[in-house]
Design a protein around this motif. Structure first.
Motif, mmCIF file in Angstrom:
data_model
loop_
_atom_site.group_PDB
_atom_site.id
_atom_site.type_symbol
_atom_site.label_atom_id
_atom_site.label_comp_id
_atom_site.label_asym_id
_atom_site.label_seq_id
_atom_site.Cartn_x
_atom_site.Cartn_y
_atom_site.Cartn_z
ATOM 1 N N SER A 186 1.849 2.246 8.491
ATOM 2 C CA SER A 186 2.308 3.596 7.841
ATOM 3 C C SER A 186 3.040 3.841 8.988
ATOM 4 O O SER A 186 4.573 4.414 9.042
ATOM 5 N N ILE A 187 2.879 3.440 10.443
ATOM 6 C CA ILE A 187 3.917 3.848 11.353
ATOM 7 C C ILE A 187 5.505 2.948 11.343
ATOM 8 O O ILE A 187 5.719 3.284 12.078
ATOM 9 N N THR B 241 3.136 10.234 4.978
ATOM 10 C CA THR B 241 3.322 8.782 4.487
ATOM 11 C C THR B 241 2.175 8.233 5.824
ATOM 12 O O THR B 241 2.010 7.027 5.648
ATOM 13 N N ILE B 242 1.762 9.505 6.700
ATOM 14 C CA ILE B 242 1.740 8.428 7.980
ATOM 15 C C ILE B 242 -0.036 9.110 7.862
ATOM 16 O O ILE B 242 -0.658 9.812 9.287
ATOM 17 N N GLN C 131 6.523 7.342 1.889
ATOM 18 C CA GLN C 131 5.917 6.547 1.418
ATOM 19 C C GLN C 131 4.411 6.768 1.517
ATOM 20 O O GLN C 131 3.904 6.677 2.592
ATOM 21 N N GLY C 132 4.005 6.771 -0.286
ATOM 22 C CA GLY C 132 2.566 6.333 -0.087
ATOM 23 C C GLY C 132 1.722 5.684 -0.105
ATOM 24 O O GLY C 132 0.528 6.127 -0.254
ATOM 25 N N GLY C 133 2.491 4.423 -0.167
ATOM 26 C CA GLY C 133 1.467 3.271 0.728
ATOM 27 C C GLY C 133 2.411 2.129 0.144
ATOM 28 O O GLY C 133 3.584 2.469 0.589
ATOM 29 N N THR D 218 7.571 1.613 -1.398
ATOM 30 C CA THR D 218 8.835 0.429 -0.516
ATOM 31 C C THR D 218 9.364 1.567 0.699
ATOM 32 O O THR D 218 9.664 2.420 0.040
ATOM 33 N N GLU D 219 9.802 0.149 1.660
ATOM 34 C CA GLU D 219 10.231 0.754 2.627
ATOM 35 C C GLU D 219 11.583 1.410 2.608
ATOM 36 O O GLU D 219 12.299 0.109 1.658
#
Length: 298
Positions: A279-280, A41-42, A271-273, A243-244
């Motif tokens: 990302s943070i 995710t990050i 979350q892949g993108g 999405t978040e």
């Protein structure tokens, strides 16, 4: 510079949106499972400053991580030797329980090449005290029914080798496993032709909700003891992309209430993108929503 001083000073260039202390007051609540994060995710932050990124994730309440990108040739995670990466986690009071390893690159390779890579993965997993080695993906050219049958054979073989080493082995799904191919699909083949004692399953609840005709709970109910890990991420209401948590269309209140935890050992938010900002901020927003609305189920 000693390791503890290095950890203390690292990450100075990175920052997370400042939130009132009360925003994270729920982090001290006792829960059955550690709050997990798939570090993919990050990945941009981990590439720039892995220790600083881990510190930020910890500040948000994440305690356990799933790794990606293990360099089997050099035995490294994010540029650190496996034992050194484990010490970094220990010093921060964190853990890693699973890793996504590039096993798919060896699907069509001679078995001895596959076994050599599996052994390197085992070395890394042991050094970092992971419980599971996870097969994460399939190349687009390897998604025919015949390839899924070959995959199942390889999964059984790897599972036996990994289990003998005292570790667990799992397969992670995406969407392509659920594509109908003349009345069959790849996931059905995996479920039927792999040994449940050797090959466990990591359910990506987003991809099941996105592409399967069955709900996450319905799939888990078929072999509840096999689903030892979950990936929890949300689906955009319009694009159906990532999405978040809390911004999307997946009703996780219903999903987590209905899904059996009989086999569950770990879960990882991911979350892949398609981040609303970056990302943070994504893992910040997802952590807040998860703790407020969903952690009570886990």
């Amino acid at each position: 510079m000693n390791r503890r001083k290095f950890i203390k000073q690292s990450g100075a260039a990175m920052s997370v949106t400042l939130l009132p202390i009360s925003s994270f007051s729920m982090m001290t609540a006792k829960t059955k499972y550690k709050m997990g994060l798939q570090l993919f995710t990050i990945r941009d932050a981990m590439e720039k400053d892995p220790i600083g990124s881990l510190k930020i994730a910890k500040s948000l309440g994440y305690q356990d991580f799933e790794t990606y990108g293990y360099d089997g040739t050099n035995g490294t995670y994010y540029g650190f030797k496996a034992a050194e990466f484990k010490q970094i986690l220990d010093d921060l009071g964190l853990s890693t329980s699973s890793g996504h390893y590039s096993l798919f690159e060896y699907l069509n390779a001679p078995i001895d090449q596959l076994n050599r890579y599996v052994d390197r993965c085992i070395e890394g997993a042991h050094a970092t005290d992971q419980s599971y080695i996870t097969w994460p993906w399939l190349d687009p050219n390897s998604r025919t029914l015949d390839k899924f049958k070959l995959l199942s054979e390889r999964l059984n073989s790897i599972g036996e080798r990994v289990n003998k080493a005292g570790l667990g082995f799992a397969y992670h799904n995406h969407d392509f496993e659920f594509i109908d191919q003349g009345g069959q699909n790849g996931y059905d083949i995996i479920l039927k032709e792999t040994d449940p004692s050797l090959v466990k399953l990591q359910m990506d609840m987003y991809w099941v909700s996105h592409s399967s005709k069955e709900s996450p709970a319905a799939l888990i109910a078929k072999q509840p003891e096999r689903y030892v890990m979950w990936h929890i991420k949300d689906m955009d209401k319009v694009t159906r992309d990532y999405t978040e948590l809390g911004n999307g269309s997946i009703d996780y209140d219903a999903v987590l209430k209905a899904a059996s935890q009989e086999g569950l050992e770990y879960y990882f938010i991911e979350q892949g993108g398609n981040f609303a900002k970056d990302s943070i901020q994504s893992i910040t927003d997802s952590a807040l929503y998860f703790k407020k609305h969903l952690q009570k189920y886990l």
